[in-house]
Write a protein that holds these residues in place. Structure first.
Motif, PDB file in Angstrom:
ATOM      1  N   ILE A   1       0.876  -1.184   0.005  1.00 33.60           N
ATOM      2  CA  ILE A   1      -0.062  -0.095  -0.189  1.00 33.60           C
ATOM      3  C   ILE A   1       0.685   1.300   0.075  1.00 33.60           C
ATOM      4  O   ILE A   1       0.567   2.019  -0.669  1.00 33.60           O
ATOM      5  CB  ILE A   1      -0.916  -0.040   1.307  1.00 33.60           C
TER       6      ILE A   1
ATOM      7  N   PRO B   1      -7.886  -1.033   5.065  1.00 34.27           N
ATOM      8  CA  PRO B   1      -6.531  -0.878   4.235  1.00 34.27           C
ATOM      9  C   PRO B   1      -7.027   0.538   3.312  1.00 34.27           C
ATOM     10  O   PRO B   1      -6.099   0.991   2.940  1.00 34.27           O
ATOM     11  CB  PRO B   1      -6.472  -2.161   3.255  1.00 34.27           C
TER      12      PRO B   1
ATOM     13  N   MET C   1       0.708  -6.523  -2.854  1.00 32.35           N
ATOM     14  CA  MET C   1      -0.634  -6.598  -2.300  1.00 32.35           C
ATOM     15  C   MET C   1      -1.146  -8.147  -2.766  1.00 32.35           C
ATOM     16  O   MET C   1      -1.773  -8.571  -1.972  1.00 32.35           O
ATOM     17  CB  MET C   1      -1.418  -5.494  -2.775  1.00 32.35           C
TER      18      MET C   1
ATOM     19  N   LEU D   1      -4.639   3.101   2.797  1.00 30.61           N
ATOM     20  CA  LEU D   1      -4.081   3.807   1.774  1.00 30.61           C
ATOM     21  C   LEU D   1      -4.385   5.448   1.640  1.00 30.61           C
ATOM     22  O   LEU D   1      -3.603   6.290   1.307  1.00 30.61           O
ATOM     23  CB  LEU D   1      -4.757   3.278   0.563  1.00 30.61           C
TER      24      LEU D   1
END
Length: 222
Positions: free
Chosen positions: A27, A96, A140, A100
């Motif tokens: 990320i 997430p 990822m 991010l």
């Protein structure tokens, strides 16, 4: 999180701690790549062009905030497209997404000093940015943990329609570009951040990921 069978030989199925570290690093590198692409100034990805354009319409709101809002919208659309498949655990994708957004604002701040005048230097920076972004995506994928809401939405469209995943992703990206261009025309007098770099990004990121897959498989077997 797997989207294609070819990813099966790359994903990490071991320690969850290691996979989460890999995912977090992915990320961060993805947002660093996005930030560098923005600083190159010759065009950015469809999703970034939309959220970046919104920061010009509403300067007091950060790009990370707009990015999180887009992810939240995609999660809502995921539910509307296929409500019977939507689970409470899908809300975990917002974690997430929030990370991010935070990393994106951080990296935009850290790269704010970059201002290039020579086109060749801008082009080189974009190539490096796309390589960094793609490596973040690769990490990822390797971690194989949680899909971001944007990718979850495309996957849900795939399940609902049966159309090819690649065609749906292309259509989705084109839709974001159209929306970005429309907002630019209405509020800013013309499209913003959509240039040759947008096309270059679309080509290079996919090719870089293929390269990382190839290199990983090659060296992991040796």
């Amino acid at each position: 999180m797997l989207q294609h069978e070819k990813e099966a030989g790359v994903v990490d199925t071991g320690s969850l701690v290691r996979r989460w570290i890999t995912y977090g690093a992915g990320i961060y590198l993805l947002t660093l790549g996005v930030s560098l692409a923005i600083r190159a100034g010759i065009g950015i990805s469809p999703q970034s062009s939309l959220t970046r354009t919104m920061t010009l319409v509403f300067p007091s709101i950060s790009q990370g905030t707009f990015n999180f809002a887009l992810e939240l919208l995609m999660l809502l659309l995921t539910y509307l497209v296929l409500p019977k498949d939507f689970k409470l655990r899908n809300f975990l994708a917002l974690i997430p997404a929030l990370v991010l957004a935070t990393f994106l604002d951080l990296n935009l701040m850290l790269t704010s000093w970059i201002a290039l005048d020579v086109y060749a230097a801008k082009f080189v920076l974009l190539v490096v940015a796309d390589a960094t972004l793609a490596f973040g995506l690769f990490l990822m994928i390797r971690a194989n943990l949680v899909l971001m809401p944007v990718d979850m939405f495309v996957n849900t469209l795939f399940k609902r329609t049966g159309f090819k995943w690649g065609n749906l992703k292309t259509g989705f990206d084109c839709t974001l570009l159209v929306v970005s261009a429309a907002i630019g025309l209405i509020f800013l007098g013309g499209p913003q951040f959509i240039r040759e770099g947008t096309v270059i990004n679309g080509i290079l990121v996919g090719q870089y990921i293929k390269l990382y897959f190839f290199l990983f498989k090659k060296f992991s077997r040796s």
